[in-house]
Design an enzyme around this catalytic site. Structure first.
Site, PDB file in Angstrom:
ATOM      1  N   ARG A 122      45.182  49.604  62.571  1.00 20.95           N
ATOM      2  CA  ARG A 122      44.323  50.079  61.460  1.00 20.95           C
ATOM      3  C   ARG A 122      45.100  50.836  60.394  1.00 20.95           C
ATOM      4  O   ARG A 122      44.559  51.658  59.673  1.00 20.95           O
ATOM      5  CB  ARG A 122      43.171  50.926  61.976  1.00 20.95           C
ATOM      6  CG  ARG A 122      42.287  50.198  62.952  1.00 20.95           C
ATOM      7  CD  ARG A 122      40.942  50.863  63.102  1.00 20.95           C
ATOM      8  NE  ARG A 122      40.143  50.092  64.038  1.00 20.95           N
ATOM      9  CZ  ARG A 122      40.137  50.314  65.345  1.00 20.95           C
ATOM     10  NH1 ARG A 122      40.854  51.287  65.857  1.00 20.95           N
ATOM     11  NH2 ARG A 122      39.389  49.567  66.132  1.00 20.95           N
ATOM     12  N   LYS A 144      47.858  45.340  46.153  1.00 18.98           N
ATOM     13  CA  LYS A 144      47.110  44.129  46.537  1.00 18.98           C
ATOM     14  C   LYS A 144      47.883  43.455  47.660  1.00 18.98           C
ATOM     15  O   LYS A 144      49.071  43.138  47.500  1.00 18.98           O
ATOM     16  CB  LYS A 144      46.987  43.173  45.347  1.00 18.98           C
ATOM     17  CG  LYS A 144      45.879  43.527  44.396  1.00 18.98           C
ATOM     18  CD  LYS A 144      45.649  42.388  43.408  1.00 18.98           C
ATOM     19  CE  LYS A 144      44.542  42.738  42.441  1.00 18.98           C
ATOM     20  NZ  LYS A 144      44.393  41.709  41.390  1.00 18.98           N
ATOM     21  N   GLU A 186      55.456  37.011  33.408  1.00 16.40           N
ATOM     22  CA  GLU A 186      54.658  38.216  33.682  1.00 16.40           C
ATOM     23  C   GLU A 186      55.155  39.382  32.830  1.00 16.40           C
ATOM     24  O   GLU A 186      54.375  40.249  32.429  1.00 16.40           O
ATOM     25  CB  GLU A 186      54.715  38.589  35.172  1.00 16.40           C
ATOM     26  CG  GLU A 186      54.178  37.538  36.120  1.00 16.40           C
ATOM     27  CD  GLU A 186      52.643  37.540  36.253  1.00 16.40           C
ATOM     28  OE1 GLU A 186      51.975  38.421  35.693  1.00 16.40           O
ATOM     29  OE2 GLU A 186      52.125  36.616  36.915  1.00 16.40           O
ATOM     30  N   LYS A 228      52.146  48.786  34.654  1.00 19.69           N
ATOM     31  CA  LYS A 228      51.359  48.419  35.837  1.00 19.69           C
ATOM     32  C   LYS A 228      50.844  49.675  36.537  1.00 19.69           C
ATOM     33  O   LYS A 228      49.682  49.741  36.964  1.00 19.69           O
ATOM     34  CB  LYS A 228      52.204  47.572  36.804  1.00 19.69           C
ATOM     35  CG  LYS A 228      51.468  47.241  38.088  1.00 19.69           C
ATOM     36  CD  LYS A 228      51.138  45.801  38.254  1.00 19.69           C
ATOM     37  CE  LYS A 228      50.115  45.580  39.357  1.00 19.69           C
ATOM     38  NZ  LYS A 228      50.254  44.356  40.075  1.00 19.69           N
ATOM     39  N   GLU A 238      40.307  47.065  40.662  1.00 19.64           N
ATOM     40  CA  GLU A 238      40.006  45.997  39.707  1.00 19.64           C
ATOM     41  C   GLU A 238      38.520  45.867  39.381  1.00 19.64           C
ATOM     42  O   GLU A 238      37.943  44.781  39.465  1.00 19.64           O
ATOM     43  CB  GLU A 238      40.547  44.657  40.226  1.00 19.64           C
ATOM     44  CG  GLU A 238      40.665  43.615  39.128  1.00 19.64           C
ATOM     45  CD  GLU A 238      41.384  42.365  39.569  1.00 19.64           C
ATOM     46  OE1 GLU A 238      42.501  42.458  40.064  1.00 19.64           O
ATOM     47  OE2 GLU A 238      40.795  41.284  39.412  1.00 19.64           O
ATOM     48  N   ARG A 242      41.948  46.962  35.290  1.00 18.38           N
ATOM     49  CA  ARG A 242      42.971  46.162  35.984  1.00 18.38           C
ATOM     50  C   ARG A 242      42.816  44.664  35.697  1.00 18.38           C
ATOM     51  O   ARG A 242      43.771  43.902  35.816  1.00 18.38           O
ATOM     52  CB  ARG A 242      42.929  46.455  37.489  1.00 18.38           C
ATOM     53  CG  ARG A 242      44.077  45.813  38.251  1.00 18.38           C
ATOM     54  CD  ARG A 242      44.286  46.400  39.624  1.00 18.38           C
ATOM     55  NE  ARG A 242      45.384  45.744  40.301  1.00 18.38           N
ATOM     56  CZ  ARG A 242      45.956  46.191  41.405  1.00 18.38           C
ATOM     57  NH1 ARG A 242      45.538  47.300  41.963  1.00 18.38           N
ATOM     58  NH2 ARG A 242      46.957  45.525  41.952  1.00 18.38           N
ATOM     59  N   ASN A 246      45.142  40.039  34.408  1.00 19.23           N
ATOM     60  CA  ASN A 246      44.908  38.607  34.641  1.00 19.23           C
ATOM     61  C   ASN A 246      45.075  37.775  33.371  1.00 19.23           C
ATOM     62  O   ASN A 246      44.756  36.587  33.363  1.00 19.23           O
ATOM     63  CB  ASN A 246      43.510  38.382  35.220  1.00 19.23           C
ATOM     64  CG  ASN A 246      43.378  39.051  36.574  1.00 19.23           C
ATOM     65  OD1 ASN A 246      44.344  39.093  37.329  1.00 19.23           O
ATOM     66  ND2 ASN A 246      42.215  39.602  36.860  1.00 19.23           N
ATOM     67  N   HIS A 249      46.128  34.191  33.506  1.00 13.87           N
ATOM     68  CA  HIS A 249      45.977  33.747  34.894  1.00 13.87           C
ATOM     69  C   HIS A 249      44.758  32.854  35.106  1.00 13.87           C
ATOM     70  O   HIS A 249      44.721  32.093  36.068  1.00 13.87           O
ATOM     71  CB  HIS A 249      45.897  34.949  35.838  1.00 13.87           C
ATOM     72  CG  HIS A 249      47.218  35.626  36.029  1.00 13.87           C
ATOM     73  ND1 HIS A 249      47.938  36.164  34.986  1.00 13.87           N
ATOM     74  CD2 HIS A 249      47.970  35.844  37.137  1.00 13.87           C
ATOM     75  CE1 HIS A 249      49.063  36.686  35.457  1.00 13.87           C
ATOM     76  NE2 HIS A 249      49.108  36.502  36.762  1.00 13.87           N
ATOM     77  N   HIS A 253      46.045  29.807  36.762  1.00 12.40           N
ATOM     78  CA  HIS A 253      45.771  29.482  38.174  1.00 12.40           C
ATOM     79  C   HIS A 253      45.234  28.071  38.313  1.00 12.40           C
ATOM     80  O   HIS A 253      45.570  27.351  39.262  1.00 12.40           O
ATOM     81  CB  HIS A 253      44.724  30.449  38.753  1.00 12.40           C
ATOM     82  CG  HIS A 253      45.306  31.723  39.256  1.00 12.40           C
ATOM     83  ND1 HIS A 253      44.597  32.895  39.292  1.00 12.40           N
ATOM     84  CD2 HIS A 253      46.547  32.006  39.754  1.00 12.40           C
ATOM     85  CE1 HIS A 253      45.365  33.852  39.784  1.00 12.40           C
ATOM     86  NE2 HIS A 253      46.549  33.348  40.066  1.00 12.40           N
ATOM     87  N   HIS A 265      53.924  29.642  39.903  1.00 12.90           N
ATOM     88  CA  HIS A 265      52.969  30.602  39.358  1.00 12.90           C
ATOM     89  C   HIS A 265      53.335  31.106  37.954  1.00 12.90           C
ATOM     90  O   HIS A 265      52.538  31.020  37.022  1.00 12.90           O
ATOM     91  CB  HIS A 265      52.841  31.780  40.334  1.00 12.90           C
ATOM     92  CG  HIS A 265      51.930  32.857  39.851  1.00 12.90           C
ATOM     93  ND1 HIS A 265      50.564  32.727  39.855  1.00 12.90           N
ATOM     94  CD2 HIS A 265      52.192  34.067  39.297  1.00 12.90           C
ATOM     95  CE1 HIS A 265      50.019  33.820  39.340  1.00 12.90           C
ATOM     96  NE2 HIS A 265      50.988  34.651  38.997  1.00 12.90           N
TER      97      HIS A 265
HETATM   98  N1  GLY Z   1      48.737  40.881  39.737  1.00  6.85           N
HETATM   99  C1  GLY Z   1      47.563  41.456  39.225  1.00  6.85           C
HETATM  100  C2  GLY Z   1      47.212  42.771  39.840  1.00  6.85           C
HETATM  101  O1  GLY Z   1      47.994  43.327  40.571  1.00  6.85           O
HETATM  102  O2  GLY Z   1      46.150  43.264  39.604  1.00  6.85           O
END
Ligand code: GLY
Length: 360
Positions: A122, A144, A186, A228, A238, A242, A246, A249, A253, A265
């Site tokens: 956990r 993430k 990016e 970032k 997000e 956040r 994207n 993207h 995507h 990507h």
């Molecule tokens: N790669 C997008 C984010 O980390 O929110």
């Protein structure tokens, strides 16, 4: 001296260190910070061969017990089976809550290890040591984590922050060119969504960056991580800001998936950014001149700007509608309103999307 940044998340705040050759000093720093007495480094087999011994030596020289676990290289390993295998191996090694994990590698390793750290017992502490440009400027920061399932990429995962991120810019010299270019897409993204001055820096330092000039690369990575970190600190999960990350993207995507992932990507994101700029111009949100300037920079870095003609447009549209960020059948786009600012909208007509998919 390393560039040092901070991701401000209250008691889960953490530092990002950026320097050439920092891999060899990670052990001493972790010993000083007393995060764990024992670490398991997780890497794919290629990165384990390239950098595993340097990192293990650095840890052991600092008095930290360390072992390495590796898995087969590639996105195909970012799945629940590899996750389960690694979990079993941690249990067999007797890893407990006082021990930590280190993700040594690109986005696959970071996402997989982060999810393992979030779930094993956990939650155990983990460290990110990203070794691709894409993971250095994006996925290693922000928490993430996750794995792919047959129904889609990153569909199972957790938000779980690392305790520190160590970015060694020296490793970029062994990165294949395509991977470097993917990361640069990016990088350009950050300038367009939030920082005009950084965009100008990229225009002016193009040649130096492509030659991996040390100072320019460090300044570039440091600016991306600063942006970032600001965005993640403002909206970790997000729900709002956040989402600007994207940019490029949504269509990117869909292009990536419709190419059966033969377009990597970052290159798909480059195509997606140009498509989003065209949508912004069609909606009179962004001046044609600004859109042209961004497309020119993308092109100057050697990145693609057009969807390859052989890709089936209907398939791209199908993927657009099934994107996990699509809400109630409505596709949201991050559209520039100039260089350095964006807005998020679902008010884009199907005919505009069709025109953009046809490269108009
Ligand atoms: N790669 C997008 C984010 O980390 O929110």
């Amino acid at each position: 001296m390393p560039h040092i940044l901070q991701v401000g998340l209250g008691d889960r705040s953490y530092p990002i260190y950026i320097d050439d050759g920092i891999m060899a000093t990670i052990g001493a720093d972790l010993a000083r910070r007393q995060i764990a007495k024992r670490f398991v480094v997780i890497a794919d087999d290629l990165v384990a061969r390239l950098y595993g011994s340097t990192l293990l030596r650095s840890l052991r020289d600092a008095g930290i017990a360390a072992e390495i676990l590796s898995f087969p290289q590639g996105e195909a390993s970012k799945n629940l089976q590899v996750f389960a295998d690694l979990s079993s191996r941690l249990a067999q090694m007797g890893i407990d809550r006082k021990d930590g994990l280190i993700a040594l590698g690109g986005g696959v390793t970071g996402d997989l290890t982060g999810f393992l750290a979030a779930s094993y017992l956990r939650g155990v502490p983990f460290i990110q040591v990203p070794t691709t440009l894409l993971s250095q400027v994006d996925s290693s920061v922000g928490g993430k984590t996750g794995v792919d399932i047959p129904e889609g990429k990153n569909l199972v995962g957790a938000f779980y922050q690392p305790k520190a991120v160590y970015i060694d810019t020296a490793v970029l010299t062994t990165l294949p060119l395509q991977e470097l270019l993917g990361g640069l897409a990016e990088v350009i993204k950050y300038g367009v969504i939030r920082d005009y001055d950084f965009f100008v820096f990229l225009e002016r330092h193009l040649d130096k960056l492509l030659c991996l000039d040390r100072e320019s690369i460090q300044e570039m990575i440091s600016t991306c991580c600063r942006i970032k970190a600001e965005v993640v600190a403002a909206d970790e999960r997000e729900s709002d800001l956040r989402r600007i990350l994207n940019f490029g993207h949504t269509i990117g995507h869909a292009v990536e998936a419709a190419s059966d992932f033969t377009i990597i990507h970052g290159l798909a994101v480059a195509i997606g950014m140009v498509a989003a700029l065209r949508l912004a111009v069609a909606n009179e949100l962004c001046k044609k001149q600004d859109a042209g300037r961004v497309a020119a920079l993308i092109n100057a870095f050697g990145l693609p700007t057009e969807i390859p003609t052989h890709l089936d447009r209907d398939r791209i549209k199908k993927y657009l509608l099934s994107d996990k960020k699509t809400v109630a059948g409505s596709v949201f786009y991050v559209l520039p309103t100039g260089i350095g600012t964006v807005m998020i909208t679902n008010e884009v007509s199907e005919s505009q999307v069709d025109a953009v998919l046809r490269g108009r």
